[in-house]
Scaffold this motif. Structure first.
Motif, PDB file in Angstrom:
ATOM      1  N   LEU A 189      38.908-108.328   0.602  1.00 17.03           N
ATOM      2  CA  LEU A 189      38.835-107.201   1.547  1.00 17.03           C
ATOM      3  C   LEU A 189      37.556-106.392   1.365  1.00 17.03           C
ATOM      4  CD1 LEU A 189      42.542-105.929   1.588  1.00 17.03           C
ATOM      5  CD2 LEU A 189      41.373-107.328   3.292  1.00 17.03           C
ATOM      6  N   TYR A 190      37.185-106.123   0.122  1.00 16.93           N
ATOM      7  CA  TYR A 190      35.992-105.301  -0.120  1.00 16.93           C
ATOM      8  C   TYR A 190      34.753-106.027   0.406  1.00 16.93           C
ATOM      9  CZ  TYR A 190      32.864-101.931  -2.252  1.00 16.93           C
ATOM     10  OH  TYR A 190      31.924-100.943  -2.431  1.00 16.93           O
ATOM     11  N   LYS A 191      34.667-107.308   0.055  1.00 12.60           N
ATOM     12  CA  LYS A 191      33.493-108.091   0.431  1.00 12.60           C
ATOM     13  C   LYS A 191      33.336-108.132   1.950  1.00 12.60           C
ATOM     14  CE  LYS A 191      31.079-112.106  -1.148  1.00 12.60           C
ATOM     15  NZ  LYS A 191      30.071-111.513  -0.266  1.00 12.60           N
ATOM     16  N   LYS A 192      34.454-108.375   2.619  1.00 11.86           N
ATOM     17  CA  LYS A 192      34.393-108.533   4.075  1.00 11.86           C
ATOM     18  C   LYS A 192      34.189-107.193   4.791  1.00 11.86           C
ATOM     19  CE  LYS A 192      37.604-109.643   7.819  1.00 11.86           C
ATOM     20  NZ  LYS A 192      38.941-110.117   8.145  1.00 11.86           N
ATOM     21  N   ILE A 193      35.024-106.206   4.466  1.00 10.82           N
ATOM     22  CA  ILE A 193      35.080-104.984   5.290  1.00 10.82           C
ATOM     23  C   ILE A 193      34.011-103.964   4.893  1.00 10.82           C
ATOM     24  CG2 ILE A 193      36.575-103.078   6.036  1.00 10.82           C
ATOM     25  CD1 ILE A 193      38.976-104.976   5.573  1.00 10.82           C
ATOM     26  N   VAL A 194      33.726-103.873   3.582  1.00  8.29           N
ATOM     27  CA  VAL A 194      32.731-102.884   3.133  1.00  8.29           C
ATOM     28  C   VAL A 194      31.342-103.515   3.071  1.00  8.29           C
ATOM     29  CG1 VAL A 194      32.070-101.298   1.283  1.00  8.29           C
ATOM     30  CG2 VAL A 194      34.485-101.609   1.843  1.00  8.29           C
ATOM     31  N   ASP A 195      31.210-104.637   2.370  1.00  9.04           N
ATOM     32  CA  ASP A 195      29.890-105.252   2.180  1.00  9.04           C
ATOM     33  C   ASP A 195      29.344-105.903   3.441  1.00  9.04           C
ATOM     34  OD1 ASP A 195      29.623-104.517  -0.373  1.00  9.04           O
ATOM     35  OD2 ASP A 195      29.887-106.500  -1.288  1.00  9.04           O
ATOM     36  N   ASP A 196      30.098-106.878   3.985  1.00 10.95           N
ATOM     37  CA  ASP A 196      29.551-107.679   5.083  1.00 10.95           C
ATOM     38  C   ASP A 196      29.562-106.929   6.409  1.00 10.95           C
ATOM     39  OD1 ASP A 196      29.370-109.515   3.112  1.00 10.95           O
ATOM     40  OD2 ASP A 196      30.980-110.836   3.819  1.00 10.95           O
ATOM     41  N   LYS A 197      30.712-106.396   6.789  1.00  8.74           N
ATOM     42  CA  LYS A 197      30.824-105.800   8.131  1.00  8.74           C
ATOM     43  C   LYS A 197      30.500-104.302   8.142  1.00  8.74           C
ATOM     44  CE  LYS A 197      33.923-109.161  10.191  1.00  8.74           C
ATOM     45  NZ  LYS A 197      35.049-109.346  11.135  1.00  8.74           N
ATOM     46  N   LYS A 198      30.438-103.699   6.956  1.00 14.31           N
ATOM     47  CA  LYS A 198      30.125-102.260   6.846  1.00 14.31           C
ATOM     48  C   LYS A 198      31.015-101.384   7.747  1.00 14.31           C
ATOM     49  CE  LYS A 198      25.547-103.019   4.978  1.00 14.31           C
ATOM     50  NZ  LYS A 198      26.044-104.170   4.283  1.00 14.31           N
ATOM     51  N   MET A 199      32.285-101.757   7.817  1.00 14.33           N
ATOM     52  CA  MET A 199      33.236-101.026   8.673  1.00 14.33           C
ATOM     53  C   MET A 199      33.910 -99.879   7.936  1.00 14.33           C
ATOM     54  SD  MET A 199      35.076-104.241  10.549  1.00 14.33           S
ATOM     55  CE  MET A 199      36.179-103.227  11.522  1.00 14.33           C
ATOM     56  N   ALA A 200      33.820 -99.900   6.609  1.00 10.29           N
ATOM     57  CA  ALA A 200      34.530 -98.877   5.831  1.00 10.29           C
ATOM     58  C   ALA A 200      33.663 -98.419   4.672  1.00 10.29           C
ATOM     59  CB  ALA A 200      35.842 -99.447   5.305  1.00 10.29           C
ATOM     60  N   LEU A 201      33.825 -97.151   4.320  1.00 14.12           N
ATOM     61  CA  LEU A 201      33.139 -96.603   3.141  1.00 14.12           C
ATOM     62  C   LEU A 201      33.801 -97.136   1.878  1.00 14.12           C
ATOM     63  CD1 LEU A 201      32.889 -92.841   4.090  1.00 14.12           C
ATOM     64  CD2 LEU A 201      30.981 -94.373   3.619  1.00 14.12           C
ATOM     65  N   GLN A 202      35.096 -97.371   2.007  1.00 11.29           N
ATOM     66  CA  GLN A 202      35.863 -97.741   0.831  1.00 11.29           C
ATOM     67  C   GLN A 202      37.089 -98.512   1.296  1.00 11.29           C
ATOM     68  OE1 GLN A 202      37.301 -94.268  -1.134  1.00 11.29           O
ATOM     69  NE2 GLN A 202      37.811 -95.318  -3.006  1.00 11.29           N
ATOM     70  N   ILE A 203      37.469 -99.502   0.497  1.00 14.79           N
ATOM     71  CA  ILE A 203      38.736-100.180   0.781  1.00 14.79           C
ATOM     72  C   ILE A 203      39.351-100.512  -0.577  1.00 14.79           C
ATOM     73  CG2 ILE A 203      38.006-102.628   0.867  1.00 14.79           C
ATOM     74  CD1 ILE A 203      39.812-101.588   3.803  1.00 14.79           C
ATOM     75  N   GLY A 204      40.639-100.413  -0.686  1.00 18.55           N
ATOM     76  CA  GLY A 204      41.233-100.711  -1.991  1.00 18.55           C
ATOM     77  C   GLY A 204      42.729-100.827  -1.871  1.00 18.55           C
ATOM     78  N   ALA A 205      43.347-101.074  -2.992  1.00 21.94           N
ATOM     79  CA  ALA A 205      44.809-101.195  -2.991  1.00 21.94           C
ATOM     80  C   ALA A 205      45.300-101.104  -4.409  1.00 21.94           C
ATOM     81  CB  ALA A 205      45.221-102.535  -2.409  1.00 21.94           C
ATOM     82  N   PHE A 206      46.568-100.816  -4.536  1.00 21.76           N
ATOM     83  CA  PHE A 206      47.167-100.918  -5.848  1.00 21.76           C
ATOM     84  C   PHE A 206      48.629-101.288  -5.689  1.00 21.76           C
ATOM     85  CE2 PHE A 206      46.530 -96.599  -4.471  1.00 21.76           C
ATOM     86  CZ  PHE A 206      47.775 -96.007  -4.553  1.00 21.76           C
ATOM     87  N   ASN A 207      49.107-101.966  -6.705  1.00 23.86           N
ATOM     88  CA  ASN A 207      50.491-102.373  -6.731  1.00 23.86           C
ATOM     89  C   ASN A 207      51.238-101.313  -7.525  1.00 23.86           C
ATOM     90  OD1 ASN A 207      52.120-104.259  -5.700  1.00 23.86           O
ATOM     91  ND2 ASN A 207      51.793-105.780  -7.292  1.00 23.86           N
ATOM     92  N   TYR A 208      52.159-100.619  -6.889  1.00 23.29           N
ATOM     93  CA  TYR A 208      52.877 -99.519  -7.522  1.00 23.29           C
ATOM     94  C   TYR A 208      54.213-100.089  -7.987  1.00 23.29           C
ATOM     95  CZ  TYR A 208      53.734 -94.436  -7.886  1.00 23.29           C
ATOM     96  OH  TYR A 208      53.947 -93.153  -8.333  1.00 23.29           O
TER      97      TYR A 208
END
Length: 431
Positions: free
Chosen positions: A286-305
């Motif tokens: 997700l980070y590579k695609k949405i933040v790095d390549d497409k520059k659609m988001a400042l930040q993307i992340g997730a966590f398993n709670y």
């Protein structure tokens, strides 16, 4: 070779019960001249009454106030003057207290923890003092912290019946309204030897340690058995939409959250791997695609709670430029559908396994980490030896399982979409 490294880290331990029902785990590690005395109690925010939230966390503060033999305000002085440190933390499922001392102060650590359990002083001055401390903590960590209410909003929308629906820190008006007798009753109910596990880890003489444990903890009377209610949530079959306005932020965030099973299940471990694959770090899909390549988001992340009864897989992103929350969710869904329909590469699976091997070694690298893991595996999972065997579960996960579990839990009709946005007046002011 990675497997060999992890194997070498096997944790040796001994466990037994005292006559009063207290479970004891000893881990002798002569490599450093320190010793940890820790007690984990099976009480967390989920054990509270809905109109008295925050009690479990409040006790994490209150039980440092003093005991019949440790004067008010003396606890921390005793610890530091003997070269030690101590701390405590609370989750929805358990409360954990520990001291780290030079190994020649082991008896002191055991005595202090037995005092906390046997002779706590719970009086109005202590309650009033800690009430102010907790309020300040809530102001700092939640009320005035950007995105500080994010988890609270996710939980509120994802749980209807289960006590996971409220926060660990609780509502301040509940604490204000509580009478002294209610705090005393909570202590009597949950702070008993048969609702706790004592872990002693570090450089220790096992026979001497057992004698001291019997001396200090043996005389504590067994508490009443605790009857726990089981709360079962209905499956989420329709998307849940929610919106929250946060006065502390200027940039909106979108959150997608899926309810997942208890951390004790194999499915939860597969979801750990899926979470890592999709969203762990800058090399994740997700980070590579949405933040790095497409520059659609400042930040993307997730966590398993992950928790004792249920978990949540929480994805979040901050749209950039002309992109909207809907655009980000569309991109996230594309990656999830790939997971549900194609097998990840053998190479990606191996990378994941290496990462989990590495995490396993790091989690047990310090004696403090080992002590907390031993306590958790006993109290929450019911199997102390998972400290050595859980890694085998991760190593045995297949590409097919990853696909099937993604298909089972990560569907658009099974989730919450939360728009976490700046409060309107704040947004106007920043235009």
């Amino acid at each position: 070779m990675i497997g060999g490294t992890a194997q070498a880290q096997k944790v040796a331990f001994e466990e037994y019960d005292l006559a009063n029902g207290m479970h004891v785990i000893l881990h002798n590690d002569p490599s450093a001249p320190v010793v940890i005395t820790s007690v984990m109690y099976h009480v967390g925010a989920k054990d509270e009454n809905p109109d008295r939230t925050g009690f479990a966390h409040f006790f994490e503060h209150l039980l440092f106030e003093g005991t019949q033999n440790i004067k008010r305000g003396e606890w921390f002085k005793i610890v530091t003057s003997n070269g030690g440190t101590n701390n405590a933390n609370t989750t929805d499922d358990r409360t954990y207290y520990f001291e780290v001392f030079p190994s020649n102060s082991l008896e002191l650590g055991l005595w202090m923890e037995s005092e906390r359990l046997m002779h706590p002083v719970i009086n109005q001055i202590g309650v009033d003092t800690q009430n102010e401390v907790v309020k300040e903590e809530k102001r700092l960590r939640v009320d005035n912290q950007p995105y500080g209410n994010l988890i609270a909003q996710v939980k509120r929308n994802m749980f209807v019946k289960h006590p996971y629906r409220w926060t660990t820190i609780g509502e301040m008006e509940h604490l204000d309204a509580a009478k002294l007798e209610e705090f005393q009753a909570f202590n009597k109910k949950f702070y008993s030897p048969n609702n706790a596990v004592l872990v002693v880890a570090g450089q220790l003489d096992v026979a001497q340690t057992k004698a001291w444990i019997e001396k200090y903890f043996g005389p504590i009377p067994r508490g009443q058995e605790i009857k726990r209610e089981k709360y079962v949530e209905d499956a989420i079959t329709q998307p849940i939409k929610a919106r929250y306005e946060d006065p502390n932020i200027q940039k909106e965030m979108v959150v997608a959250s899926y309810r997942t099973p208890s951390m004790k299940t194999r499915d939860a471990r597969v979801l750990d791997m899926i979470s890592s694959y999709l969203s762990d770090g800058k090399s994740s899909k997700l980070y590579k695609k949405i933040v790095d390549d497409k520059k659609m988001a400042l930040q993307i992340g997730a966590f398993n709670y992950s928790q004792e009864d249920y978990g949540m897989y929480i994805l979040y992103g901050m749209p950039q430029g002309e992109n909207t929350s809907t655009d980000l969710i569309r991109e996230i869904d594309e990656e999830i559908v790939k997971l549900q329909t194609e097998l990840i590469s053998e190479n990606d699976l191996q990378k994941l396994k290496n990462k989990f091997d590495n995490d396993y070694v790091n989690n047990n690298a310090s004696v403090e980490g080992v002590a907390e893991n031993l306590a958790s595996y006993y109290l929450l999972y019911g199997d102390v030896n998972l400290i050595n065997t859980e890694i085998e579960m991760y190593r045995s996960i297949t590409r097919e399982e990853i696909r099937d579990i993604a298909k089972k839990y990560l569907n658009p009709n099974q989730r919450l979409i939360l728009d976490y946005v700046p409060a309107k007046d704040k947004a106007e002011a920043n235009k």
